[in-house]
Write a protein that holds these residues in place. Structure first.
Motif, mmCIF file in Angstrom:
data_model
loop_
_atom_site.group_PDB
_atom_site.id
_atom_site.type_symbol
_atom_site.label_atom_id
_atom_site.label_comp_id
_atom_site.label_asym_id
_atom_site.label_seq_id
_atom_site.Cartn_x
_atom_site.Cartn_y
_atom_site.Cartn_z
ATOM 1 N N PRO A 139 -17.441 -47.786 -17.460
ATOM 2 C CA PRO A 139 -17.310 -46.764 -16.417
ATOM 3 C C PRO A 139 -18.308 -46.924 -15.279
ATOM 4 N N ARG A 140 -19.166 -47.944 -15.338
ATOM 5 C CA ARG A 140 -20.256 -48.038 -14.365
ATOM 6 C C ARG A 140 -19.795 -48.167 -12.915
ATOM 7 N N PRO A 141 -18.676 -48.870 -12.621
ATOM 8 C CA PRO A 141 -18.248 -48.884 -11.218
ATOM 9 C C PRO A 141 -17.992 -47.485 -10.657
ATOM 10 N N PHE A 142 -17.689 -46.528 -11.515
ATOM 11 C CA PHE A 142 -17.528 -45.152 -11.064
ATOM 12 C C PHE A 142 -18.884 -44.445 -10.962
ATOM 13 N N THR A 143 -19.728 -44.591 -11.981
ATOM 14 C CA THR A 143 -21.011 -43.889 -11.949
ATOM 15 C C THR A 143 -21.894 -44.407 -10.821
ATOM 16 N N TRP A 144 -21.736 -45.674 -10.440
ATOM 17 C CA TRP A 144 -22.480 -46.208 -9.294
ATOM 18 C C TRP A 144 -21.943 -45.668 -7.969
ATOM 19 N N ASN A 145 -20.851 -44.924 -8.020
ATOM 20 C CA ASN A 145 -20.267 -44.311 -6.835
ATOM 21 C C ASN A 145 -20.191 -42.790 -6.986
ATOM 22 N N GLU A 146 -21.214 -42.244 -7.616
ATOM 23 C CA GLU A 146 -21.455 -40.798 -7.682
ATOM 24 C C GLU A 146 -20.460 -40.041 -8.545
ATOM 25 N N PHE A 147 -19.839 -40.723 -9.478
ATOM 26 C CA PHE A 147 -19.016 -40.053 -10.481
ATOM 27 C C PHE A 147 -19.871 -39.746 -11.711
ATOM 28 N N ASP A 148 -19.534 -38.661 -12.374
ATOM 29 C CA ASP A 148 -20.099 -38.371 -13.694
ATOM 30 C C ASP A 148 -19.134 -38.895 -14.746
ATOM 31 N N ALA A 149 -19.654 -39.601 -15.746
ATOM 32 C CA ALA A 149 -18.813 -40.203 -16.785
ATOM 33 C C ALA A 149 -19.126 -39.589 -18.144
ATOM 34 N N SER A 150 -18.062 -39.284 -18.882
ATOM 35 C CA SER A 150 -18.214 -38.756 -20.236
ATOM 36 C C SER A 150 -17.348 -39.576 -21.181
ATOM 37 N N PRO A 151 -17.906 -40.046 -22.293
ATOM 38 C CA PRO A 151 -17.070 -40.765 -23.255
ATOM 39 C C PRO A 151 -16.106 -39.814 -23.949
ATOM 40 N N ARG A 152 -14.883 -40.268 -24.129
ATOM 41 C CA ARG A 152 -13.859 -39.535 -24.849
ATOM 42 C C ARG A 152 -13.314 -40.453 -25.934
ATOM 43 N N HIS A 153 -12.562 -39.897 -26.862
ATOM 44 C CA HIS A 153 -12.142 -40.709 -28.003
ATOM 45 C C HIS A 153 -10.683 -40.460 -28.374
ATOM 46 N N THR A 154 -10.094 -41.477 -28.952
ATOM 47 C CA THR A 154 -8.765 -41.363 -29.525
ATOM 48 C C THR A 154 -8.730 -42.146 -30.826
ATOM 49 N N TYR A 155 -7.726 -41.905 -31.629
ATOM 50 C CA TYR A 155 -7.531 -42.639 -32.869
ATOM 51 C C TYR A 155 -6.420 -43.667 -32.670
ATOM 52 N N VAL A 156 -6.701 -44.920 -33.000
ATOM 53 C CA VAL A 156 -5.708 -45.984 -32.883
ATOM 54 C C VAL A 156 -5.526 -46.628 -34.259
ATOM 55 N N LEU A 157 -4.299 -46.603 -34.737
ATOM 56 C CA LEU A 157 -3.974 -47.131 -36.059
ATOM 57 C C LEU A 157 -3.201 -48.432 -35.914
ATOM 58 N N ALA A 158 -3.718 -49.511 -36.510
ATOM 59 C CA ALA A 158 -2.994 -50.788 -36.534
ATOM 60 C C ALA A 158 -1.873 -50.682 -37.558
ATOM 61 N N ILE A 159 -0.625 -50.822 -37.104
ATOM 62 C CA ILE A 159 0.515 -50.641 -38.004
ATOM 63 C C ILE A 159 1.257 -51.947 -38.271
ATOM 64 N N ASP A 160 0.787 -53.065 -37.706
ATOM 65 C CA ASP A 160 1.457 -54.361 -37.932
ATOM 66 C C ASP A 160 0.942 -54.992 -39.216
ATOM 67 N N ARG A 161 1.072 -54.240 -40.296
ATOM 68 C CA ARG A 161 0.627 -54.668 -41.621
ATOM 69 C C ARG A 161 1.721 -54.381 -42.633
ATOM 70 N N ASP A 162 1.558 -54.939 -43.827
ATOM 71 C CA ASP A 162 2.482 -54.624 -44.902
ATOM 72 C C ASP A 162 2.453 -53.115 -45.143
ATOM 73 N N PRO A 163 3.608 -52.471 -45.200
ATOM 74 C CA PRO A 163 3.621 -51.010 -45.335
ATOM 75 C C PRO A 163 2.846 -50.496 -46.542
ATOM 76 N N GLU A 164 2.917 -51.224 -47.658
ATOM 77 C CA GLU A 164 2.199 -50.765 -48.840
ATOM 78 C C GLU A 164 0.693 -50.862 -48.630
ATOM 79 N N ASP A 165 0.225 -51.962 -48.023
ATOM 80 C CA ASP A 165 -1.207 -52.093 -47.721
ATOM 81 C C ASP A 165 -1.645 -51.003 -46.756
ATOM 82 N N LEU A 166 -0.797 -50.727 -45.774
ATOM 83 C CA LEU A 166 -1.120 -49.689 -44.802
ATOM 84 C C LEU A 166 -1.234 -48.333 -45.491
ATOM 85 N N LYS A 167 -0.291 -48.038 -46.339
ATOM 86 C CA LYS A 167 -0.321 -46.761 -47.041
ATOM 87 C C LYS A 167 -1.546 -46.635 -47.932
ATOM 88 N N GLN A 168 -1.935 -47.730 -48.580
ATOM 89 C CA GLN A 168 -3.098 -47.689 -49.456
ATOM 90 C C GLN A 168 -4.396 -47.477 -48.687
#
Length: 339
Positions: A139-168
């Motif tokens: 985010p630094r190109p924004f903060t160097w131009n007088e923006f305030d930056a706040s980290p935000r989060h999301t959950y990302v699940l890798a699903i390109d796996r064997d379904p049984e392994d994923l479920k386990q």
């Protein structure tokens, strides 16, 4: 060599295809950057779209869609716009994977600064807000131009796996509901449906928000038009019935490699784990279509984290950046209440 910022020509079909090609190859590109989606958002957000693209000579270095909202002669710039349920947008860098750190950072800084200059010239916003995608982790190109930056989060699940392994990999409290016994299996049905499912989910989410003294602001018309006019499969409504009655539903947007939770899955009025089974069906169907990731969202809200962390997803960071004059503090506060 400097970076030139220009506004993309939406009337040229070849240019539109090139824009979407850029989005597909960018580490920061998402479904929400594609041009059909941007135009759909523009119509329903009552905003004006500015699709900026930067070039170093003839080489494209990034795209950055920005929306102008104006009230009472005062303009604000957003990427993405508020009240539409779009999780992120912001700049999508291009052709920087081969660059060493110093050159890559310099290119990103010059691209973002060039876009900010164009935004100031064409919009002149009193308030600006950008939410980057998880692929843009600086985010630094924004903060160097007088923006305030706040980290935000999301959950990302890798699903390109064997379904049984994923479920386990899921928590035990979640796994126990994914293999219902014969009696329970006869009680529920999960289907991907059409517009009637979208209307059901929207109504259910709206009621859930109202019960919490909140307002669900995503327009039903936006979701219906997304389903009816975007390429098939971009918006997928799943509903679950228990004992023959619809109990819950979930909307997901789908890009080339990622599906995005959009809405639904609130507490149903049934004593049955229908939401667990909805998510599991969505995951398996998407995997079968070659989708690699499920962006579950919800990682910024403690109450929601308790549930979605059961899927054992990775925690991904993006950034909210804001800039505004003191007189626009009310705009910022209002936006935060509505989003």
């Amino acid at each position: 060599m400097s970076i030139d910022i220009t506004q993309f020509d939406a009337d040229d079909r070849i240019d539109r295809e090139q824009w979407d090609d850029h989005v597909r190859t960018s580490r920061g590109g998402t479904l929400f950057h594609t041009f059909d989606m941007l135009e759909l958002i523009e119509r329903h957000a009552s905003a004006d779209l500015y699709p900026f693209i930067g070039y170093k000579g003839q080489e494209p270095v990034g795209v950055f869609p920005v929306f102008e909202l104006s009230k009472g002669g005062i303009s604000a710039a957003f990427s993405p716009p508020p009240r539409m349920g779009i999780p992120s947008m912001g700049p999508a860098p291009l052709n920087d994977g081969h660059l060493k750190r110093r050159k890559a950072e310099r290119r990103l800084r010059r691209f973002v600064e060039g876009c900010l200059e164009s935004i100031d010239e064409r919009i002149g916003p009193r308030y600006s807000r950008v939410c980057t995608s998880v692929g843009v982790d600086d985010p630094r190109p924004f903060t160097w131009n007088e923006f305030d930056a706040s980290p935000r989060h999301t959950y990302v699940l890798a699903i390109d796996r064997d379904p049984e392994d994923l479920k386990q990999s899921f928590s035990k409290s979640l796994r126990r509901y994914l293999d219902p016994d014969e009696d329970d299996a006869e009680r529920f049905r999960i289907e991907e449906r059409g517009t009637e499912a979208i209307e059901f989910i929207h109504e259910q989410v709206t009621a859930r928000y109202e019960a919490q003294d909140r307002t669900y602001t995503v327009p039903l018309e936006f979701l219906l038009e997304a389903y009816e006019t975007l390429p098939a499969g971009r918006l997928r409504p799943y509903v679950g019935a228990v004992d023959g009655d619809l109990a819950s539903g979930i909307l997901v947007f789908e890009g080339p490699s990622t599906i995005y939770y959009s809405a639904g899955g609130g507490k149903p009025d049934v004593d049955f784990p229908i939401n667990d089974l909805l998510h599991w069906r969505i995951i398996r169907d998407a995997r079968d279509r070659g989708i690699e990731r499920y962006d579950l969202c919800g990682a910024n809200t403690k109450r929601i984290c308790t549930y979605k962390s059961k899927f054992n997803p990775d925690l991904a960071t993006y950034y909210e950046v804001e800039r505004g004059t003191p007189v626009m503090n009310a705009v910022s506060s209002l936006y935060r209440r509505l989003r």
